[in-house]
Design a protein around this motif. Structure first.
Motif, PDB file in Angstrom:
ATOM      1  N   ASP A  78       5.153  35.498  38.810  1.00 47.45           N
ATOM      2  CA  ASP A  78       4.859  36.859  39.245  1.00 47.45           C
ATOM      3  C   ASP A  78       3.408  37.273  39.025  1.00 47.45           C
ATOM      4  O   ASP A  78       2.883  38.115  39.752  1.00 47.45           O
ATOM      5  N   SER A  79       2.789  36.708  37.977  1.00 50.33           N
ATOM      6  CA  SER A  79       1.444  37.172  37.636  1.00 50.33           C
ATOM      7  C   SER A  79       0.383  36.548  38.535  1.00 50.33           C
ATOM      8  O   SER A  79       0.453  35.373  38.915  1.00 50.33           O
ATOM      9  N   LYS A  80      -0.638  37.354  38.880  1.00 48.81           N
ATOM     10  CA  LYS A  80      -1.767  36.868  39.679  1.00 48.81           C
ATOM     11  C   LYS A  80      -3.018  36.679  38.814  1.00 48.81           C
ATOM     12  O   LYS A  80      -4.036  36.175  39.298  1.00 48.81           O
ATOM     13  N   GLU A  81      -2.967  37.092  37.553  1.00 51.70           N
ATOM     14  CA  GLU A  81      -4.121  36.967  36.671  1.00 51.70           C
ATOM     15  C   GLU A  81      -4.201  35.552  36.107  1.00 51.70           C
ATOM     16  O   GLU A  81      -3.235  35.053  35.530  1.00 51.70           O
ATOM     17  N   ASP A  82      -5.348  34.943  36.245  1.00 58.80           N
ATOM     18  CA  ASP A  82      -5.519  33.571  35.774  1.00 58.80           C
ATOM     19  C   ASP A  82      -5.349  33.463  34.270  1.00 58.80           C
ATOM     20  O   ASP A  82      -4.760  32.506  33.763  1.00 58.80           O
ATOM     21  N   SER A 110      -3.561  35.411  32.209  1.00 64.25           N
ATOM     22  CA  SER A 110      -2.137  35.550  31.856  1.00 64.25           C
ATOM     23  C   SER A 110      -1.365  34.282  32.195  1.00 64.25           C
ATOM     24  O   SER A 110      -0.509  33.829  31.423  1.00 64.25           O
ATOM     25  N   ARG A 111      -1.688  33.705  33.350  1.00 61.24           N
ATOM     26  CA  ARG A 111      -0.988  32.484  33.756  1.00 61.24           C
ATOM     27  C   ARG A 111      -1.317  31.332  32.811  1.00 61.24           C
ATOM     28  O   ARG A 111      -0.458  30.536  32.473  1.00 61.24           O
ATOM     29  N   ASP A 115       1.777  23.038  37.371  1.00 61.50           N
ATOM     30  CA  ASP A 115       1.784  23.800  38.617  1.00 61.50           C
ATOM     31  C   ASP A 115       3.108  23.686  39.355  1.00 61.50           C
ATOM     32  O   ASP A 115       3.155  23.747  40.576  1.00 61.50           O
ATOM     33  N   GLU A 160       7.344  29.914  43.676  1.00 62.21           N
ATOM     34  CA  GLU A 160       7.389  31.333  43.979  1.00 62.21           C
ATOM     35  C   GLU A 160       8.830  31.731  44.265  1.00 62.21           C
ATOM     36  O   GLU A 160       9.603  30.962  44.823  1.00 62.21           O
TER      37      GLU A 160
END
Length: 603
Positions: free
Chosen positions: A281-285, A287-288, A343, A347
Motif C-alpha cells: 500500500d505504501s508509496k514512500e521508499d 517506509s517500504r 520485490d 499489488e
C-alpha cells in the motif's frame, strides 16, 4: 502285638525322606517362593509319613493303649495328611505368583480347610469321623471317608491338574514324567481308599512323587531356567512400562512443540503480514525499505526457530546427534533467499464476480483474522470470521461457504474437533476446509490430511500461499484470475469501513462508486434517533415501524449487515407489541449506527 496295617512301604521311605530334607536344608539355598514352598512340602511329607506309621502301630496295640492317646494319634495323622496335601496346592500355585491368593479357588480351598478343622476338633464329642468301643476297637463314623480320604484326595487332584494344565515351560520328557507320576499317585491312593485299607501306601506314593518333582521341576538347571524366565518376564514388563512412558513423553513433547510453534509463529505471522500490507500500500521508499527490513528480520527469526523445532523433534537422527546451527550460519544460509524476496509483494487485485463467493476464517488470534480478511476482501470475496470452532459451526449452520480457513489450537473448541462435528452433522461435506496452523513440525501435514482437511497452510502465511489455496479450491477460472483489475476505490472504502460489506453494496449499485459515496454521506448526516424516540414516547408505533423499516432498507443498501440484522429484530419486537423490550434495545442500535456514521464522516 499283631500289626493291623502293612506299614513296610512307608517305613522304607522314611530314611529317604529324612535324607532329602537334610539335603534340602543344607544345599537347597534358592530363596524363591517356589523353592521355599517345595522345602515345606518335603518336610511335611517326611513328618506325616512318620506320624502315619506311628499311628498304625498305636491302633494295632489294642486295649493296652489309652484311648486319649489313640484319639490324639488319629487326629494328628488325619490332619497332617490333609495339611500336606494342602501344602502341595500351595507349592504348585507358587508358580503363578501371588495372584492365586486372591482367586476364587484359593478362597474355596481355605473355607474347606476351616470346615475340615472344625469337624476334626468336634469329633471326640460327636464321633462323626471315628470313635473307639469300650473294648478299644476302632469304629469308622459317617464322615470317615470324606475327612480321611476325600479331603486329601481333593487337594492332590487340584494341584495335579494345575501342574498338567500349565506345562508351557516343560520339556517333552518332563511332561511324560509328570503325567505318569500324577496317575501313579491317583491309582495307589484310590487303591488304599477303596480296596486295601490295611496297606499304608499313600505317603509312600507321596515320597516317590516328591522325588519326581525334585528331579523334574526342582533340579538346579530347571530352577535356573525358571529364574531366568522370571527375570525375562520382569524385564519384559519393565520394557513395556518404559515403552508406555516413552510414548507418553513423545506425546507430551509433540504437544509442547505444537504449542511452542503456535506461540512463536502467531506474532511472527502478524509482523510479516502487516509488513506485506505496508509494502503493497505504501508509496514512500523509506517506509517500504523499513517494512522490508522488518519482514526479513522476522523471516530470519522464524527460520532459526524452525531449525530449533526440527532439532528437538528429530533428536534420534540415524547419523547421530545433529548440531544446532548458529544464528550467524542461518543468516549466511538464508541471505540469498531474502534478497530474492525483496520485490515479490504483489499489488492488491480484485476479481470480477468474487462477491458471489463466501469464505469463513476461523482463528482465535484477531491479528491472523485481520490479515486474512485484508488479503481476501480486496479480491472481492464475502468474508465471515469466527474465533473458535463452536462459533464456526454456528456460522456454517447459517451460511453456505465455498472455502473455510480453520486454525488448529483454539479455546472452547479447536479446529480438529470442529471439523469432526461439521462432517458428522453433514453441514459442509463439499466445502474444502484448510488447516491454518502454526504447528510446522515435520509430518504434521500428512496427519492433518488424514483427519480430513483439504490442505495445510503454515503460519506465517503469505499472500501467494493463500492465493494458491484459492486457485486450487474455488470455482474461479484462470481467465478470471488473469483478468484481475487493479485495486479500486471500492477496496479502499472496504478497508476504512470494516463493519460494512462494500462488495454487497457494489452489486446493488451496479459498481457506481459515486452513487455509493452519496448514499453513505446521506446516511451519516441523517439522525433519526430523536424522531424515533419521540414516536415511542407518544405511543405512535405506526410511525415507529415506518422509521425502523426505513433504517433497515438504508442499512441493506450500504452493506451494513449488523445494523440490518438489529433493525430486523427491532421490527419484530414492534410487530409483536413488545414495546418495553423495544425501548431497551433501541439504545444499542443507535450507538452502533452513530459509530458507523462517524467512520463515514472521516472518509
Amino acid at each position: 502285638m499283631e500289626l493291623k496295617y502293612n506299614i513296610y512301604l512307608e517305613a522304607a521311605v522314611i530314611p529317604i525322606d529324612i535324607i532329602l530334607c537334610v539335603f534340602l536344608k543344607l544345599k537347597y539355598t534358592e530363596k524363591t517362593r517356589v523353592n521355599k514352598e517345595f522345602r515345606h512340602l518335603a518336610y511335611l511329607i517326611a513328618v506325616s509319613t512318620i506320624i502315619d506309621v506311628v499311628d498304625a502301630i498305636i491302633i494295632s496295640m489294642g486295649p493296652e493303649m489309652p484311648l486319649i492317646i489313640k484319639y490324639l494319634a488319629n487326629i494328628i495323622d488325619y490332619v497332617s495328611a490333609t495339611i500336606t496335601s494342602y501344602q502341595f496346592v500351595h507349592y504348585v500355585m507358587a508358580f503363578v505368583g501371588s495372584r492365586w491368593k486372591e482367586s476364587t479357588g484359593a478362597y474355596i480351598n481355605r473355607i474347606l480347610l476351616v470346615i475340615y478343622l472344625l469337624i476334626i476338633v468336634t469329633n471326640p464329642i460327636t464321633g462323626i469321623i471315628f470313635a473307639y468301643s469300650p473294648m478299644g476297637h476302632y469304629i469308622a463314623g459317617p464322615l470317615f471317608m470324606m475327612i480321611v480320604y476325600a479331603y486329601p484326595f481333593y487337594y492332590i487332584l487340584y494341584g495335579g491338574v494345575f501342574i498338567l494344565s500349565h506345562n508351557e515351560s516343560y520339556s517333552k520328557q518332563m511332561k511324560h514324567a509328570l503325567v505318569a507320576t500324577f496317575f501313579f499317585v491317583i491309582f495307589f491312593y484310590l487303591l488304599q481308599m477303596l480296596y486295601v485299607n490295611e496297606l499304608l501306601v499313600s505317603f509312600f506314593v507321596a515320597s516317590v512323587s516328591l522325588l519326581v518333582l525334585y528331579l523334574t521341576l526342582e533340579t538346579p538347571d530347571y530352577t535356573k531356567l525358571m529364574k531366568t524366565l522370571d527375570e525375562l518376564s520382569v524385564s519384559r514388563k519393565e520394557l513395556e512400562a518404559s515403552s508406555i512412558r516413552a510414548a507418553e513423553m513423545s506425546r507430551t513433547k509433540s504437544r509442547f512443540l505444537a504449542q511452542m510453534s503456535n506461540e512463536i509463529r502467531t506474532p511472527v505471522n502478524a509482523i510479516m503480514g502487516y509488513s506485506n500490507l505496508i509494502l503493497a500500500d505504501s508509496k514512500e521508499d523509506t517506509s517500504r525499505e523499513y517494512a522490508q527490513r522488518v519482514k526479513i528480520s522476522a523471516k530470519r527469526l522464524l527460520t532459526f526457530f524452525e531449525n530449533v523445532l526440527n532439532y528437538v523433534s528429530d533428536e534420534d537422527d540415524e547419523n547421530g546427534p545433529r548440531r544446532l546451527p548458529s544464528m550467524a550460519e542461518l543468516v549466511d544460509q538464508t541471505e540469498n533467499t531474502f534478497d530474492n524476496e525483496r520485490d515479490t509483494t504483489a499489488e492488491h487485485k480484485a476479481i470480477s464476480g468474487a462477491a458471489q463467493i463466501r469464505v469463513l476464517v476461523v482463528d482465535d488470534a484477531d491479528l491472523n483474522i485481520d490479515l486474512l480478511v485484508r488479503i481476501l476482501r480486496p479480491i472481492g470475496f464475502t468474508v465471515d470470521t469466527a474465533n473458535n470452532g463452536k462459533q464456526a459451526i454456528m456460522q456454517v449452520r447459517k451460511f453456505r461457504y465455498d472455502l473455510i480457513f480453520m486454525d488448529h489450537l483454539m479455546p472452547i473448541m479447536d479446529g480438529v474437533e470442529a471439523l469432526k462435528h461439521l462432517r458428522e452433522e453433514n453441514l459442509c461435506d463439499d466445502t474444502p476446509i484448510v488447516m491454518l496452523t502454526a504447528n510446522a513440525v515435520a509430518g504434521e501435514e500428512e496427519k492433518y490430511r488424514k483427519m480430513g482437511f483439504a490442505a495445510y497452510v503454515t503460519k506465517p502465511f503469505t499472500e501467494d500461499s493463500i492465493r494458491d489455496i484459492l486457485k486450487k479450491f474455488l470455482p474461479i477460472t484462470e481467465q478470471q484470475w488473469q483478468g484481475e483489475v487493479a485495486i479500486s476505490e471500492w477496496e479502499a472504502l472496504q478497508e476504512k469501513l470494516p463493519t460494512v460489506r462494500v462488495a454487497d453494496a457494489r452489486e446493488y449499485l451496479l459498481h457506481s462508486i459515486k452513487a455509493y459515496k452519496n448514499i453513505l454521506k446521506t446516511f451519516a448526516e441523517v439522525d433519526m434517533s430523536t424522531e424515533f424516540l419521540a414516536a415511542i414516547r407518544r405511543g405512535d408505533y405506526i410511525k415507529t415501524m415506518a422509521i425502523i423499516t426505513s433504517e433497515h432498507d438504508d442499512a441493506v443498501l450500504i452493506g451494513a449487515e449488523s445494523l440490518a440484522n438489529m433493525s430486523e429484530r427491532l421490527e419484530s419486537l414492534c410487530r409483536r407489541g413488545e414495546y418495553e423490550l423495544l425501548r431497551e434495545r433501541t439504545g444499542a442500535y443507535f450507538a452502533e449506527r452513530n459509530m458507523l456514521s462517524e467512520q463515514i464522516k472521516e472518509l
